[in-house]
Structures are given as C-alpha cells and as structure tokens.
Design a protein around this motif. Structure first.
Motif, short mmCIF file in Angstrom:
data_model
loop_
_atom_site.label_atom_id
_atom_site.label_comp_id
_atom_site.label_asym_id
_atom_site.label_seq_id
_atom_site.Cartn_x
_atom_site.Cartn_y
_atom_site.Cartn_z
N VAL A 185 -16.91 18.07 1.48
CA VAL A 185 -17.08 17.89 2.92
C VAL A 185 -15.85 17.18 3.49
CG1 VAL A 185 -19.60 17.78 2.73
CG2 VAL A 185 -18.26 15.66 2.67
N SER A 186 -15.64 17.38 4.79
CA SER A 186 -14.63 16.65 5.56
C SER A 186 -15.33 15.90 6.67
CB SER A 186 -13.57 17.60 6.14
OG SER A 186 -12.87 18.26 5.11
N VAL A 187 -14.93 14.66 6.86
CA VAL A 187 -15.57 13.79 7.84
C VAL A 187 -14.79 13.84 9.14
CG1 VAL A 187 -16.30 11.43 8.34
CG2 VAL A 187 -16.47 12.32 6.01
N LYS A 188 -15.48 13.93 10.26
CA LYS A 188 -14.87 13.94 11.58
C LYS A 188 -15.21 12.65 12.31
CE LYS A 188 -14.60 16.57 15.89
NZ LYS A 188 -15.16 17.71 16.66
N LEU A 189 -14.18 11.84 12.61
CA LEU A 189 -14.35 10.60 13.35
C LEU A 189 -13.81 10.82 14.76
CD1 LEU A 189 -13.10 8.04 10.67
CD2 LEU A 189 -15.44 8.75 11.14
N GLY A 190 -14.72 11.01 15.72
CA GLY A 190 -14.27 11.33 17.06
C GLY A 190 -13.61 12.70 17.07
N LYS A 191 -12.28 12.72 17.36
CA LYS A 191 -11.52 13.97 17.32
C LYS A 191 -10.64 14.06 16.07
CE LYS A 191 -11.28 14.52 22.34
NZ LYS A 191 -10.38 14.72 23.52
N LEU A 192 -10.75 13.08 15.20
CA LEU A 192 -9.92 13.03 14.00
C LEU A 192 -10.70 13.54 12.81
CD1 LEU A 192 -7.25 12.13 12.65
CD2 LEU A 192 -8.31 9.88 12.31
N LYS A 193 -10.11 14.54 12.09
CA LYS A 193 -10.72 15.10 10.89
C LYS A 193 -10.02 14.54 9.67
CE LYS A 193 -11.98 19.51 8.73
NZ LYS A 193 -11.89 20.99 8.83
N LEU A 194 -10.77 13.81 8.85
CA LEU A 194 -10.19 13.14 7.70
C LEU A 194 -10.12 14.09 6.50
CD1 LEU A 194 -11.93 9.65 7.95
CD2 LEU A 194 -9.78 10.40 8.96
N ARG A 195 -9.54 13.57 5.43
CA ARG A 195 -9.35 14.35 4.21
C ARG A 195 -10.69 14.72 3.58
NH1 ARG A 195 -7.71 11.02 -0.99
NH2 ARG A 195 -8.93 12.73 -1.82
#
Length: 269
Positions: A225-235
């Motif tokens: 899975v990839s985590v989305k914080l607001g508009k930022l998609k993390l590794r």
C-alpha cells in the motif's frame, strides 16, 4: 746597457741578492731562492671554461625530498578520521530529522493501521486430482476498514491472500487494486485457487477435523500500500496480517459457519 743586463740576467741578480756575508769569517751564505708569487686572480681567471659550464648544465637538478612514511601515514589517518566523523554526523542528523518528521506526522495525522475481518468463506472445490494432489477453490469475502480521518490508502498491485491448513498452503488469490479514502469501509470478494502435494494425507486430516466440527485455518494477507497524507503520496509499505479462523466444515457449495476469528496486522517498511 744597464737595462739590457737586467733583462738578460735576472737570475744572476737574484742569486747575488740571496748571498749573505757572515760577520765572523767573511764567508758568504746562500739563502734559499725566492720564487715570484703567482699573479692575483682576476675576473678573467675566474671565468669557467665552456667544458666546465657544459658539465654544470648536465648535473641533475636537486629536488625536495619526499616526506617520511610516518608523516604520510599520519595524514591518511587524519583524512580517514575526518571522513568518518562527517559520515557519523550526517547519519545522526538524518536520524534526528526522521524522528522529528515521524513525530509531526503522528501528532498531526494520528495514523492507524487498517482493520480487516473475514465475512464469509465458501468452498467451490476440494478434491484429489489424478496426480494425487489436492485441488482447492475457495471464495473469501473480507471487509477492509480505514479508520484514519486524514489519511488515504492506495492498495497497489501485487497483494496476495492465502489460506493455510497447519503447514500446507491450500490456495491463494490476488487482492484487487483500489483506493480507500478517509474513514472508508470496503468489501472485497477474492477468488482463491491452488494445489497441494500429498493430497490424500491432507484431505484425510481435514475430514477428521470436520468430524469434530472445528477446522482450523490461517488466512494470511500481504498487501503493498501507499499512504496519502493530504495531497502527498508517500513511499510504498506492506501490510502483513494473519487471521486465525475456526470453521465448522469445508463442505463444497454449502454455507460455512465461522466460529472464531482472530486477526493481527502490522506494517513492514
């Protein structure tokens, strides 16, 4: 005439001057002859001959001696110490920055691991093949919950769902790719298929468990899975889980009752 005698007989005059009459006997004594001193050196005499100048030009030029080995060793040691100190400093700074970032994310977003539960399990096929392997076709319905208010989850390609009996993998299937928004609940239907070696032995053990009305199964989850914080998609990270199930039977095309379910999940970076 007198000048000519001095020029022609200079040696006789010098010998006469060197004679000395002794006061006692009137005898003459001969003094040692005084030879003329060589003329003083002039600038022309000091000039070196062309051969000497050529010899001086052919002489090797003296260069400065290299530093001793001990000094070179000390310089290399000092350079290695500086590189090590710089690397250690960068590592410490990176760890501090990572800790600060994790702390900020934790207190701002309050991240939580998704929750899963098994709703139903159906067996389409469970039998022995001609090669004495066990063929299994299952259909599993699971519910995935995202409890986070500010974090979205991208389920990437490559997720797997597996069903195990003791140490034998019965079947597996892919987890579909999708996006799960904030505080979202999603139901997934996953088709599982597989073959197991030593089919007769495994099937006999399953039938004996069915007679007791309690068949233990392990449902294993591996979801990238990839985590989305607001508009930022993390590794990308991986969600690993294991649900220990107890069902009453594995009869084909019949409703299977799930008597017990205990699921535990963790993140793997």
């Amino acid at each position: 005439m007198g000048d000519l005698q001095q020029r022609v007989h200079p040696v006789l005059q010098m010998e006469a001057n060197n004679k000395k009459i002794s006061p006692a006997g009137g005898k003459t004594e001969h003094l040692p002859t005084q030879r003329p001193f060589p003329p003083p050196a002039t600038v022309e005499n000091k000039k070196a001959s062309p051969a000497r100048e050529k010899t001086q030009q052919l002489l090797p030029v003296q260069r400065p001696l290299p530093p001793p080995p001990l000094m070179v060793r000390n310089r290399k040691r000092n350079l290695c110490c500086r590189i090590f100190c710089w690397g250690l400093s960068l590592l410490v700074i990176g760890l501090i920055a990572l800790a600060v970032a994790i702390t900020v994310i934790y207190f701002v977003f309050h991240p939580k691991i998704p929750q899963y539960e098994v709703n139903s399990l159906r067996v389409s096929n469970l039998g022995i093949n001609l090669d004495l392997s066990l063929s299994a076709l299952f259909k599993v319905e699971i519910t995935a919950r995202n409890p986070n208010e500010k974090i979205g989850i991208y389920y990437e390609k490559g997720g797997r769902l597996q069903v195990w009996y003791t140490k034998t993998k019965l079947c597996e299937g892919p987890i579909p790719k999708f996006y799960q928004g904030h505080r979202n609940v999603t139901r997934l239907n996953v088709d599982l298929a597989g073959r197991a070696q030593f089919g007769n032995t495994v099937l006999s053990a399953l039938q004996q468990q069915q007679q007791t009305g309690r068949v233990p199964l392990d449902l294993k989850v591996d979801a990238p899975v990839s985590v989305k914080l607001g508009k930022l998609k993390l590794r990308k990270v991986r969600i690993l889980g294991n649900c220990k199930l107890v069902v009453d039977s594995l009869s084909t095309n019949n409703r299977i009752n799930i008597k017990a379910s205990d699921c535990k999940f963790r993140l793997k970076l």
